[in-house]
Motif scaffolding. Structure first.
Motif, PDB file in Angstrom:
ATOM      1  N   LEU A   1      -0.391 -52.135  -1.670  1.00 49.19           N
ATOM      2  CA  LEU A   1       0.564 -51.126  -2.126  1.00 49.19           C
ATOM      3  C   LEU A   1       0.046 -49.721  -1.808  1.00 49.19           C
ATOM      4  CD1 LEU A   1       2.386 -51.162  -5.578  1.00 49.19           C
ATOM      5  CD2 LEU A   1       1.635 -49.054  -4.500  1.00 49.19           C
ATOM      6  N   TYR A   2      -1.207 -49.451  -2.145  1.00 48.79           N
ATOM      7  CA  TYR A   2      -1.734 -48.100  -1.932  1.00 48.79           C
ATOM      8  C   TYR A   2      -2.015 -47.814  -0.460  1.00 48.79           C
ATOM      9  CZ  TYR A   2      -1.760 -46.645  -6.747  1.00 48.79           C
ATOM     10  OH  TYR A   2      -1.340 -46.254  -7.989  1.00 48.79           O
ATOM     11  N   LYS A   3      -2.122 -48.856   0.354  1.00 49.10           N
ATOM     12  CA  LYS A   3      -2.220 -48.639   1.794  1.00 49.10           C
ATOM     13  C   LYS A   3      -0.922 -48.045   2.328  1.00 49.10           C
ATOM     14  CE  LYS A   3      -3.428 -51.064   6.091  1.00 49.10           C
ATOM     15  NZ  LYS A   3      -3.777 -52.372   6.692  1.00 49.10           N
ATOM     16  N   ASN A   4       0.194 -48.309   1.636  1.00 45.74           N
ATOM     17  CA  ASN A   4       1.495 -47.771   2.040  1.00 45.74           C
ATOM     18  C   ASN A   4       1.773 -46.377   1.497  1.00 45.74           C
ATOM     19  OD1 ASN A   4       2.175 -50.046   3.489  1.00 45.74           O
ATOM     20  ND2 ASN A   4       3.390 -50.987   1.859  1.00 45.74           N
ATOM     21  N   VAL A   5       0.878 -45.851   0.657  1.00 42.50           N
ATOM     22  CA  VAL A   5       1.097 -44.524   0.071  1.00 42.50           C
ATOM     23  C   VAL A   5       0.857 -43.459   1.137  1.00 42.50           C
ATOM     24  CG1 VAL A   5       0.309 -42.860  -1.638  1.00 42.50           C
ATOM     25  CG2 VAL A   5       0.551 -45.273  -2.270  1.00 42.50           C
ATOM     26  N   LEU A   6       1.861 -42.627   1.357  1.00 46.02           N
ATOM     27  CA  LEU A   6       1.781 -41.596   2.396  1.00 46.02           C
ATOM     28  C   LEU A   6       1.087 -40.338   1.910  1.00 46.02           C
ATOM     29  CD1 LEU A   6       5.413 -41.885   3.833  1.00 46.02           C
ATOM     30  CD2 LEU A   6       3.350 -43.082   4.580  1.00 46.02           C
ATOM     31  N   VAL A   7       1.323 -39.974   0.650  1.00 45.29           N
ATOM     32  CA  VAL A   7       0.774 -38.742   0.083  1.00 45.29           C
ATOM     33  C   VAL A   7       0.367 -39.015  -1.360  1.00 45.29           C
ATOM     34  CG1 VAL A   7       1.205 -36.321  -0.487  1.00 45.29           C
ATOM     35  CG2 VAL A   7       2.307 -37.327   1.526  1.00 45.29           C
ATOM     36  N   LEU A   8      -0.846 -38.603  -1.735  1.00 41.08           N
ATOM     37  CA  LEU A   8      -1.289 -38.651  -3.133  1.00 41.08           C
ATOM     38  C   LEU A   8      -1.319 -37.221  -3.663  1.00 41.08           C
ATOM     39  CD1 LEU A   8      -4.286 -41.171  -3.517  1.00 41.08           C
ATOM     40  CD2 LEU A   8      -1.972 -41.395  -4.427  1.00 41.08           C
ATOM     41  N   ASP A   9      -0.188 -36.771  -4.207  1.00 40.43           N
ATOM     42  CA  ASP A   9      -0.153 -35.426  -4.792  1.00 40.43           C
ATOM     43  C   ASP A   9      -0.961 -35.408  -6.077  1.00 40.43           C
ATOM     44  OD1 ASP A   9       1.787 -33.664  -3.210  1.00 40.43           O
ATOM     45  OD2 ASP A   9       2.948 -35.499  -3.435  1.00 40.43           O
ATOM     46  N   SER A  10      -1.326 -34.212  -6.531  1.00 36.27           N
ATOM     47  CA  SER A  10      -2.168 -34.091  -7.723  1.00 36.27           C
ATOM     48  C   SER A  10      -1.397 -34.337  -9.009  1.00 36.27           C
ATOM     49  CB  SER A  10      -2.830 -32.705  -7.772  1.00 36.27           C
ATOM     50  OG  SER A  10      -1.845 -31.695  -7.877  1.00 36.27           O
ATOM     51  N   GLY A  11      -0.066 -34.193  -8.970  1.00 37.45           N
ATOM     52  CA  GLY A  11       0.733 -34.380 -10.173  1.00 37.45           C
ATOM     53  C   GLY A  11       2.085 -34.990  -9.860  1.00 37.45           C
TER      54      GLY A  11
END
Length: 342
Positions: A195-205
């Motif tokens: 699932l997290y391999k598919n995350v494009l952007v990890l914003d701070s909030g």
């Protein structure tokens, strides 16, 4: 320009005011019958909620004490906000995304033990849950958590290291996998990693993640607070729709008076009333109108046409509580660090 963008600009201006003005406050000002100022340090998606609540609280306090009150706001990722308060950011009250972030301020010696019992429902005047926001027509046919781990799906969610909402997102996904894989932790970790391999952007909030998905057009699905998803659908009714997963989590934002500061400033009475009044019928309806689930069950049922009250919700207690969760999943070297690949 959309209403939410305007509210963000206003909130930013209020935050600047909070930083500039709070240090100059004193107990003599607080005791003066003319005007008192308090600061509410909150998490990302509560801007609209407290913008509306501050107006009714000011009226309530004026009627009760004959005193004007100004409430300044600070917003950001819940974990980051807690760290800033622990490191000296002035806050009369905190209204954060989860219990553990308030505990971090308690551990810094700024909030007294027992704060969780100071207000009803474990000092959680409203709740939320985690849903999916997808583009109109759901072109990727996203229906449940397993779809988010498929190849070719772009996922937007904030960073669990800084965002309270992101930690709720992660735990909701874990709860789904726990059920799907019969508590086989090796398989659960493999699922979460996909699932997290598919995350494009990890914003701070959480609000930053919403902006990435809604305003910037990135990703196929936003894992979101229920209230954030409703706000996006309200602002862009022709562009988005909400998908409710088969398993989600009861998200309980926590509130507390910052004892160290209110005693120095002489604002304990107004700060305590500010949080107490969140449980009033008037405030509970404002929470519901801003798509938070009221803790007052009677008022919650009045909004049954808005909220799905039959959701399959796990709770933080199912994970052993926040201390255990933080140590296992989100501490440095924990499961999230082990599975996440940038």
């Amino acid at each position: 320009m959309k209403k939410r963008v305007l509210s963000i600009i206003l909130a930013a201006a209020l935050t600047v005011t909070a930083f500039a003005g709070c240090g100059a406050s004193s107990s003599s000002e607080a005791e003066n019958s003319g005007k008192v100022t308090i600061t509410n340090v909150s998490y990302d998606p509560t801007r609209e909620l407290y913008q509306a609540y501050n107006e009714i609280f000011a009226k309530h306090w004026k009627e009760k004490k004959g005193q004007d009150v100004e409430v300044t706001q600070s917003h950001g990722g819940s974990g980051k906000q807690a760290l800033q308060v622990a490191n000296g950011l002035d806050a009369d009250v905190v209204t954060l995304a989860l219990e553990y972030d308030v505990k971090a301020i308690q551990n810094a010696g700024l909030i007294k033990d027992g704060w969780l019992d100071n207000f009803d429902n474990d000092s959680s005047p409203y709740t939320s849950t985690i849903v999916f926001l997808v583009r109109k027509g759901n072109p990727k046919n996203i229906k449940d958590w397993d779809d988010l781990a498929k190849d070719g799906i772009g996922v937007i969610t904030p960073n669990p290291k800084t965002s309270g909402g992101a930690r709720w997102n992660y735990l909701a996904a874990w709860a789904y996998a726990d059920k799907a894989y019969n508590s086989d932790e090796t398989k659960i970790k493999e699922f979460i990693k996909k699932l997290y391999k598919n995350v494009l952007v990890l914003d701070s909030g959480a609000r930053g993640a919403t902006t990435t998905f809604v305003e910037n057009g990135q990703g196929d699905v936003l894992i979101a607070w229920e209230n954030e998803a409703f706000l996006s659908k309200r602002d862009y009714p022709d562009d988005y729709e909400i998908i409710t997963p088969s398993v989600s989590i009861l998200a309980q934002p926590s509130v507390a008076v910052v004892d160290d500061l209110v005693d120095k400033r002489g604002t304990r009475e107004v700060a305590t009333e500010y949080l107490s009044y969140l449980y009033s019928d008037e405030a509970q309806k404002i929470a519901a109108d801003n798509y938070y689930r009221p803790s007052n069950e009677k008022i919650l049922k009045q909004y049954s046409d808005v909220f799905d009250l039959n959701l399959n919700l796990v709770t933080i207690k199912d994970f052993g509580g926040w201390d255990k969760v933080q140590e296992k999943h989100f501490a440095d070297g924990g499961v999230f660090d082990q599975i996440y690949e940038k």
